[in-house]
Structure formats: structure tokens, C-alpha cells
Motif scaffolding. Structure first.
Motif, PDB file in Angstrom:
ATOM      1  N   GLN A 105       0.798  -1.210   0.000  1.00 26.75           N
ATOM      2  CA  GLN A 105       0.000   0.000   0.000  1.00 26.75           C
ATOM      3  C   GLN A 105       0.842   1.277   0.000  1.00 26.75           C
ATOM      4  OE1 GLN A 105      -3.708   0.043   0.337  1.00 26.75           O
ATOM      5  NE2 GLN A 105      -3.230  -1.968  -0.498  1.00 26.75           N
ATOM      6  N   ASP A 106       1.957   1.274   0.746  1.00 25.16           N
ATOM      7  CA  ASP A 106       2.754   2.491   0.903  1.00 25.16           C
ATOM      8  C   ASP A 106       4.101   2.132   1.509  1.00 25.16           C
ATOM      9  OD1 ASP A 106       3.395   5.151   0.786  1.00 25.16           O
ATOM     10  OD2 ASP A 106       1.923   5.821   2.264  1.00 25.16           O
ATOM     11  N   ALA A 116      -0.425   7.338   1.500  1.00 30.23           N
ATOM     12  CA  ALA A 116      -0.746   7.222   0.080  1.00 30.23           C
ATOM     13  C   ALA A 116      -2.176   6.759  -0.166  1.00 30.23           C
ATOM     14  CB  ALA A 116       0.225   6.250  -0.593  1.00 30.23           C
ATOM     15  N   THR A 117      -2.778   6.059   0.800  1.00 31.99           N
ATOM     16  CA  THR A 117      -4.128   5.544   0.614  1.00 31.99           C
ATOM     17  C   THR A 117      -4.948   5.744   1.884  1.00 31.99           C
ATOM     18  OG1 THR A 117      -3.685   3.299   1.423  1.00 31.99           O
ATOM     19  CG2 THR A 117      -3.218   3.731  -0.909  1.00 31.99           C
ATOM     20  N   ALA A 118      -6.263   5.637   1.738  1.00 31.42           N
ATOM     21  CA  ALA A 118      -7.153   5.752   2.895  1.00 31.42           C
ATOM     22  C   ALA A 118      -6.919   4.603   3.864  1.00 31.42           C
ATOM     23  CB  ALA A 118      -8.612   5.766   2.429  1.00 31.42           C
ATOM     24  N   PHE A 168      -9.111  11.577  -0.563  1.00 27.24           N
ATOM     25  CA  PHE A 168      -8.907  10.343  -1.314  1.00 27.24           C
ATOM     26  C   PHE A 168     -10.019  10.164  -2.344  1.00 27.24           C
ATOM     27  CE2 PHE A 168      -7.498   9.814   3.083  1.00 27.24           C
ATOM     28  CZ  PHE A 168      -6.172   9.432   2.926  1.00 27.24           C
ATOM     29  N   THR A 169      -9.722   9.409  -3.390  1.00 30.54           N
ATOM     30  CA  THR A 169     -10.768   9.000  -4.325  1.00 30.54           C
ATOM     31  C   THR A 169     -11.655   7.961  -3.642  1.00 30.54           C
ATOM     32  OG1 THR A 169      -9.475   7.168  -5.234  1.00 30.54           O
ATOM     33  CG2 THR A 169      -9.170   9.336  -6.260  1.00 30.54           C
ATOM     34  N   PRO A 180      -8.498  -3.099  -1.204  1.00 28.09           N
ATOM     35  CA  PRO A 180      -8.114  -3.526  -2.557  1.00 28.09           C
ATOM     36  C   PRO A 180      -8.954  -4.716  -2.974  1.00 28.09           C
ATOM     37  CG  PRO A 180      -6.464  -4.204  -0.951  1.00 28.09           C
ATOM     38  CD  PRO A 180      -7.421  -3.314  -0.231  1.00 28.09           C
ATOM     39  N   SER A 231     -11.970   5.008  -4.438  1.00 27.28           N
ATOM     40  CA  SER A 231     -11.244   3.733  -4.359  1.00 27.28           C
ATOM     41  C   SER A 231     -10.183   3.749  -3.272  1.00 27.28           C
ATOM     42  CB  SER A 231     -10.587   3.420  -5.708  1.00 27.28           C
ATOM     43  OG  SER A 231      -9.591   4.388  -6.012  1.00 27.28           O
ATOM     44  N   GLY A 232      -9.927   4.927  -2.646  1.00 26.03           N
ATOM     45  CA  GLY A 232      -8.993   5.003  -1.533  1.00 26.03           C
ATOM     46  C   GLY A 232      -7.642   5.589  -1.853  1.00 26.03           C
ATOM     47  N   ALA A 233      -7.367   5.950  -3.109  1.00 25.24           N
ATOM     48  CA  ALA A 233      -6.067   6.527  -3.489  1.00 25.24           C
ATOM     49  C   ALA A 233      -6.044   8.017  -3.163  1.00 25.24           C
ATOM     50  CB  ALA A 233      -5.800   6.313  -4.979  1.00 25.24           C
ATOM     51  N   ARG A 234      -4.872   8.530  -2.786  1.00 25.02           N
ATOM     52  CA  ARG A 234      -4.730   9.954  -2.510  1.00 25.02           C
ATOM     53  C   ARG A 234      -4.948  10.757  -3.779  1.00 25.02           C
ATOM     54  NH1 ARG A 234      -1.473  12.059   1.628  1.00 25.02           N
ATOM     55  NH2 ARG A 234      -1.150  13.937   0.408  1.00 25.02           N
TER      56      ARG A 234
END
Length: 428
Positions: free
Chosen positions: A214-215, A227-229, A416-417, A335, A419-422
Motif C-alpha cells: 500500500q505504501d 498514500a491511501t485511505a 482520497f478517491t 483492494p 477507491s482510496g487513493a490519494r
């Protein structure tokens, strides 16, 4: 010292169970790299592939510049510390620590000297003639570390070595591990699901979820700039406030995050504004840590939420307030679960869901109705309260049922989007 490079490494177990998915990662010479994630995310599998205890299905493993996919474990110059210590019960502490050197037929005088010095550094010199069964959990883990360290390998692999210890012992041994490993300068890969261990021990943290990386970054980078939720929510001592909002740009004057009963304004001078504005008319997820919120007066004119205090929680050193504000929490995006059998899609009759349908006919239709009732952001048909969690410190500013206005530090919100992306790329 040694470097470790994983290049698109994949592990598939029998039954097409995908445990690690196309993972690329590097641990530099002398680095303390922590693999962090929930149980079952692939951390230990990754560690065992590096040690040679599991075969790599696809991808390459490089140890100190040498392709190591097919190297036997004994040829990798790796020392591993397990969760339970894995000591030889018939050997004394001295015998357990000395065992790797005895197998290597080292000089007995050198072995005695090194074992004595190492036992003093680990504070177990008074237990050298005792057997593992007579030791405490912390002492056994120190012996296991001593056995790994004594032959001075190029790489340490530690698989949740502190998880079986009580909180006080974990804190003490955590500090000792950090000091000892750094004094030796040996590359270390450490697996844990404990966020505090990761933040206090690591030079860098790699966070996994469902076998997907994820990061990766320093503890400060991962915590402040995730980087992600999922990363933001997982690396958080209290539950992350994750709220769904619609992006608007009224007359192009500013960027507006519309939560329904509440709105937050982001000026164009904010470096994130342009990236957020690209989602105008669409939905985003807004992450706010509880310490990014603060009680403010009712006439406060800055960015804020308002509501009523549902309950307070006492945590000893601080209070948490749950403020009901009319915006249901959004579920943390996961994911895609690509670990289902690839050669046969579920027909709905197998697994736990199939068992429930066979035992409780009609339950599936009721669950569908429940999911429609709670709305699209509830996630999996589970009701999620419309609470914002606020960190209050040592003295609460409110009482239950009080009207409350909560100030928001706009610089600390994370967008975040769905989908969880920054939305604004993290800085690494």
C-alpha cells in the motif's frame, strides 16, 4: 551488511490462494525496515520467502546483489527470530546461544567469550545455566535474539517477536532491540501488526493489505502523508474520521467539500486545490484524524462541523468525544480480493455466505433490504454512526448531549478517491 531487493514477487499457495501479489520493495544496507499490516496480509509469507522457507511463485529476490530465488536457507546468511522464540528445550541458555557457532565449528574459547558478552548486552547473563522452560517470555525472546545475533549474519528477519509479551515488557524489549540492532548495523526486516512498534522502530515502514503493497516511507511520511485511505486508517491510534463529500467549485471562487449538512472551503492558494477540483461534481473521501479537530465557540467563523455530543470516552491520558453530526462514516476502501480461486468463480452456494443461505432461507433478501436502507456509504450493509471523533486532551470541554461545534484544521485533512487513493500525490 546486506541489501534486499524484491522485484515483482508473487506467492500463490495450493488452491490458487494469492498471498503476495506483484510486490516490489528494497531494504538498503543497514536499514531497519518494518513490514506492517493486519493479520493475513502476507507479511510473514514475505519474510519466509526472504529466508528461503517458502518458494517464490513469480518474481525475483536479490540478496546483496545475488539472485537468491533458489539459494538454500543455509546459504543466505540470514538469522530469523520467531514469535515464540523456538528455543531448544533440552539446552541451557548458553547452549542455545552458542548453537550456531558450534555448528560452524568455531573456536570454543571464542564461542564462550562471545556468548558471555552478548548475554550481558541482553541482560540475561544470570540465566546462562538455566533451561528455556524456567525463563519468562521476555527472557526467552532475548535468548532467541542472542542466538540470531551471535554469528553476526548479514540480515536479521524478525517475525512479530514481541507479540506474546505484556505491554510493559514489549516497551522495554522494543528499546533494546532498536539499540542493539542499530549498534550492529545489520540490515533488519521486522514484521508486526502493532502501529506503535512500527513507528518507534523503523527507518522505513512498508504497509501491506491483502498481499498488496500500500505504501512505503519513513514513519513521519507514512503517518502525515499516507498514500491511501487504508494506510491513514490503519496507522492511527484512534479511529480515523473518514467522510464522503461531493466536490464543488461555486463560480470558480474556491473548492467546496459538500458533506450535506456541513461544508468545508479550500482556497485556491492551497496546493491541493487544483487536484481536488479535477473531481468537481464527483464524490471523494475526506480523512480527518481526531487530533485535527478541536472544540470551538458556537460563533466560530472558520471551517467547522456542528452537532451534539453523543458520548465521551476516558482513556486515562485523554478524553475522546463522539459528536453526532449527521454525516455517516464511510467504510475504508479495500483492494480487490484477488485471492479467490482463479479456476472457479463462486456460484453463491459455497463458503460462509452459502452456509448462511442454506441454514436461514430468506436472510439474503432481508440483508439486501437492510443495505438499501442504510445507504450507499454504509458498506456491506453495516450501519455506521454519523459520529465525528474528537480528541479532547486531559480535560473534556463538553458533557454528553451538549451542543458542540468542532473546528477543522484544513491543512491536516486528507482527500482520497472513492477507491482510496490519494488525490494529491504523497511526497516521498
Amino acid at each position: 551488511m546486506s541489501s534486499v531487493v524484491l522485484d515483482k514477487v508473487t506467492k500463490v499457495y495450493p488452491g490458487d490462494y494469492l498471498a503476495v501479489d506483484q510486490l516490489s520493495l528494497k531494504a538498503g544496507d543497514g536499514e531497519f525496515l518494518v513490514l506492517l499490516g493486519p493479520s493475513g496480509c502476507g507479511k510473514s509469507t514475505l519474510l519466509r520467502m526472504i529466508a528461503g522457507l517458502e518458494e517464490i511463485t513469480e518474481g525475483d529476490l536479490w540478496l546483496d546483489g545475488q539472485l537468491a530465488n533458489h539459494l538454500a536457507p543455509r546459504d543466505r546468511d540470514v538469522a530469523m527470530v520467531f514469535q515464540n522464540g523456538a528455543l531448544y528445550p533440552h539446552r541451557t541458555v548458553r547452549g542455545n546461544i552458542a548453537f550456531p557457532l558450534e555448528i560452524a565449528k568455531s573456536d570454543p574459547a571464542m564461542v564462550r567469550e562471545r556468548v558471555t558478552e552478548l548475554s550481558k548486552a541482553l541482560h540475561i547473563d544470570e540465566t546462562l545455566e538455566r533451561r528455556p522452560g524456567t525463563l519468562s517470555g521476555g527472557q526467552r525472546q532475548r535468548v532467541a535474539m542472542g542466538r540470531a545475533i551471535v554469528r553476526q549474519p548479514k540480515l536479521f528477519l524478525m517475525d512479530e517477536p514481541l507479540s506474546n509479551l505484556d505491554a510493559g515488557m514489549r516497551t522495554e524489549l522494543r528499546m533494546e532491540i532498536s539499540a542493539l540492532v542499530r549498534s550492529l548495523g545489520v540490515t533488519t526486516i521486522y514484521v508486526t501488526h502493532d502501529q506503535v512498534e512500527a513507528l518507534t522502530l523503523a527507518d522505513r515502514i512498508a504497509i501491506l493489505n491483502r498481499g498488496v503493497l500500500q505504501d512505503v516511507g519513513t514513519p513521519a511520511q507514512i503517518y502525515n502523508d499516507p498514500a491511501t485511505a487504508f494506510v491513514a486508517a490503519f496507522l492511527n491510534s484512534q479511529q480515523l474520521n473518514l467522510l464522503a463529500a461531493t466536490v464543488r467549485t461555486p463560480q470558480n471562487q474556491y473548492v467546496l467539500l459538500d458533506f450535506g449538512p456541513h461544508r468545508l472551503t479550500i482556497p485556491w492558494s492551497d496546493p491541493r486545490a487544483y487536484a481536488i477540483s479535477q473531481h468537481t461534481g464527483g464524490q471523494v473521501l475526506v480523512g480527518i484524524r481526531p487530533d485535527g479537530l478541536v472544540p470551538v465557540p458556537e460563533n466560530f467563523e472558520g471551517p467547522s462541523f456542528f452537532g451534539r455530543v453523543r458520548t465521551l470516552e476516558y482513556h486515562g491520558h485523554e478524553w475522546l468525544a463522539y459528536v453526532e453530526c449527521g454525516v455517516p462514516s464511510a467504510p475504508v476502501p479495500e483492494p480487490p480480493d484477488r485471492r479467490a480461486p482463479a479456476n472457479g468463480h463462486s456460484n453463491g452456494s459455497g463458503g460462509l455466505g452459502g452456509l448462511v443461505r442454506r441454514l436461514f432461507p430468506g436472510r439474503e433478501e432481508q440483508q439486501h433490504q437492510d443495505q438499501e436502507h442504510v445507504g450507499p456509504h454504509a458498506g456491506s450493509g453495516i450501519h455506521r454512526r454519523s459520529d465525528i471523533i474528537v480528541r479532547l486532551g486531559g480535560r473534556p470541554a463538553w458533557r454528553p448531549n451538549d451542543a458542540a461545534r468542532v473546528g477543522v484544521d484544513i491543512s491536516r485533512i486528507m482527500i482520497f478517491t472513492e477507491s482510496g487513493a490519494r488525490i494529491d500525490p504523497p511526497r516521498r
